[in-house]
Design a protein around this motif. Structure first.
Motif, PDB file in Angstrom:
ATOM      1  N   GLN A 108       1.877   1.820  -3.508  1.00  0.00           N
ATOM      2  CA  GLN A 108       0.758   2.410  -4.239  1.00  0.00           C
ATOM      3  C   GLN A 108       0.633   3.912  -3.961  1.00  0.00           C
ATOM      4  O   GLN A 108       0.416   4.704  -4.871  1.00  0.00           O
ATOM      5  CB  GLN A 108      -0.526   1.704  -3.813  1.00  0.00           C
ATOM      6  N   THR A 109       0.789   4.278  -2.688  1.00  0.00           N
ATOM      7  CA  THR A 109       0.726   5.695  -2.331  1.00  0.00           C
ATOM      8  C   THR A 109       1.862   6.465  -3.001  1.00  0.00           C
ATOM      9  O   THR A 109       1.655   7.570  -3.525  1.00  0.00           O
ATOM     10  CB  THR A 109       0.817   5.868  -0.795  1.00  0.00           C
ATOM     11  N   ARG A 159     -10.132  -1.498  -4.854  1.00  0.00           N
ATOM     12  CA  ARG A 159     -10.017  -0.095  -5.253  1.00  0.00           C
ATOM     13  C   ARG A 159     -11.134   0.266  -6.226  1.00  0.00           C
ATOM     14  O   ARG A 159     -11.772   1.302  -6.108  1.00  0.00           O
ATOM     15  CB  ARG A 159      -8.667   0.110  -5.966  1.00  0.00           C
ATOM     16  N   SER A 171       0.821  -1.208   0.000  1.00  0.00           N
ATOM     17  CA  SER A 171       0.000   0.000   0.000  1.00  0.00           C
ATOM     18  C   SER A 171       0.861   1.267   0.000  1.00  0.00           C
ATOM     19  O   SER A 171       0.479   2.288  -0.585  1.00  0.00           O
ATOM     20  CB  SER A 171      -1.005  -0.062   1.167  1.00  0.00           C
ATOM     21  N   ALA A 190       3.373   5.704  -5.786  1.00  0.00           N
ATOM     22  CA  ALA A 190       3.049   5.828  -7.218  1.00  0.00           C
ATOM     23  C   ALA A 190       2.045   6.961  -7.422  1.00  0.00           C
ATOM     24  O   ALA A 190       2.177   7.787  -8.330  1.00  0.00           O
ATOM     25  CB  ALA A 190       2.481   4.513  -7.739  1.00  0.00           C
ATOM     26  N   HIS A 191       1.051   7.021  -6.535  1.00  0.00           N
ATOM     27  CA  HIS A 191       0.018   8.066  -6.612  1.00  0.00           C
ATOM     28  C   HIS A 191       0.641   9.459  -6.506  1.00  0.00           C
ATOM     29  O   HIS A 191       0.400  10.335  -7.345  1.00  0.00           O
ATOM     30  CB  HIS A 191      -0.988   7.839  -5.478  1.00  0.00           C
ATOM     31  N   SER A 249      -2.296  11.086 -11.019  1.00  0.00           N
ATOM     32  CA  SER A 249      -1.994  10.261  -9.846  1.00  0.00           C
ATOM     33  C   SER A 249      -2.619   8.868  -9.976  1.00  0.00           C
ATOM     34  O   SER A 249      -1.959   7.863  -9.727  1.00  0.00           O
ATOM     35  CB  SER A 249      -2.491  10.936  -8.575  1.00  0.00           C
ATOM     36  N   THR A 250      -3.878   8.826 -10.417  1.00  0.00           N
ATOM     37  CA  THR A 250      -4.516   7.506 -10.540  1.00  0.00           C
ATOM     38  C   THR A 250      -3.913   6.722 -11.700  1.00  0.00           C
ATOM     39  O   THR A 250      -3.805   5.498 -11.627  1.00  0.00           O
ATOM     40  CB  THR A 250      -6.050   7.607 -10.721  1.00  0.00           C
ATOM     41  N   GLU A 266      -0.771   5.177 -10.408  1.00  0.00           N
ATOM     42  CA  GLU A 266      -1.127   4.074  -9.502  1.00  0.00           C
ATOM     43  C   GLU A 266      -1.521   2.828 -10.290  1.00  0.00           C
ATOM     44  O   GLU A 266      -1.113   1.713  -9.970  1.00  0.00           O
ATOM     45  CB  GLU A 266      -2.333   4.510  -8.665  1.00  0.00           C
ATOM     46  N   GLN A 267      -2.326   3.050 -11.321  1.00  0.00           N
ATOM     47  CA  GLN A 267      -2.813   1.944 -12.132  1.00  0.00           C
ATOM     48  C   GLN A 267      -1.662   1.252 -12.866  1.00  0.00           C
ATOM     49  O   GLN A 267      -1.612   0.027 -12.920  1.00  0.00           O
ATOM     50  CB  GLN A 267      -3.841   2.488 -13.135  1.00  0.00           C
TER      51      GLN A 267
END
Ligand SMILES: [Zn+2]
Length: 233
Positions: free
Chosen positions: A19-20, A84, A16, A22-23, A53-54, A57-58
């Motif tokens: 992921q943050t 998500r 997680s 990457a965001h 940002s998304t 994340e993707q």
């Protein structure tokens, strides 16, 4: 001005956290793309604030699933991705329904805590298609976003950004090497164009066409299918 983008986060090495990171790097990339522009041309709206940002994340989530070291790891990563999607499609949808109905009723009446609870559960039931075993009537009290009164509907940009960025990624798959510069140009224009114009100009896509959004949602369907295949054995 230093013209640098900096990311501040508490990184603890968990998926997680990755992921943050990457965001936030997506936000930093957006900022960097606009780095040489005059300040007032860089003030983009909420509807595109979560796009880069998304998207970042993707990208990272897709790569993680693809490179999973074991089936177990792949299932866990897919589970996170699907959760998500459910948050964007359902939880945030419930927030939107709640807020819309709240403002509608607020035109003519005061709403008590009891009325807010009812409104919340009604919105959640609708957004989750009545599939949950319990609902959260006090969600309006615990979610900070509802209290930022200068930004009403501080929920819509997340789902919009999510779907818009998925649509951009789908486009990237067919656009090949031309994509990078088109994407940077799109980010540069985020403060001076509507989203409809942005995608028409840089992606040659019509956002009023339902197909764009169906294409954007397709990878989610594929994630779910893959997850079911791996877990149904
Ligand atoms: Zn963000």
């Amino acid at each position: 001005m230093s013209n640098q983008s900096r990311v501040f986060m508490t990184y603890n090495g968990t998926p997680s956290s990755v992921q943050t990171l990457a965001h936030e790097l997506g936000h930093a990339y957006h900022q960097r793309a606009m780095g040489d522009m005059p300040y007032f041309s860089t003030r983009y709206s909420m509807s595109v604030a979560e796009t880069a940002s998304t998207l970042a994340e993707q990208l990272v989530a897709d790569a993680a699933v693809q490179e999973a070291a074991s089936e177990e790891e792949r299932i866990a990563l897919l589970d996170t991705k699907i959760n998500r999607s459910a948050a964007f499609f359902m939880n945030i949808h419930a927030r939107f329904l709640f807020e819309k109905r709240f403002y509608e009723r607020r035109k003519t009446e005061w709403l008590s805590a009891g009325a807010l609870k009812e409104l919340m559960v009604e919105a959640q039931k609708e957004a989750y298609h009545d599939q949950l075993s319990e609902y959260d009537p006090y969600f309006w009290a615990s979610k900070m976003h509802f209290f930022i009164t200068r930004v009403p509907f501080y929920n819509f940009p997340y789902t919009f950004g999510y779907l818009f960025s998925l649509g951009i990624l789908e486009h990237a798959k067919s656009a090949g090497s031309e994509f990078e510069s088109a994407y940077i140009d799109l980010l540069k224009d985020t403060a001076s164009m509507s989203v409809e114009d942005l995608s028409r100009k840089h992606l040659s896509k019509d956002l009023t066409d339902k197909q764009f959004w169906l294409d954007a949602a397709q990878p989610i369907v594929e994630d779910i299918e893959q997850f079911l295949k791996l877990t149904e054995a």
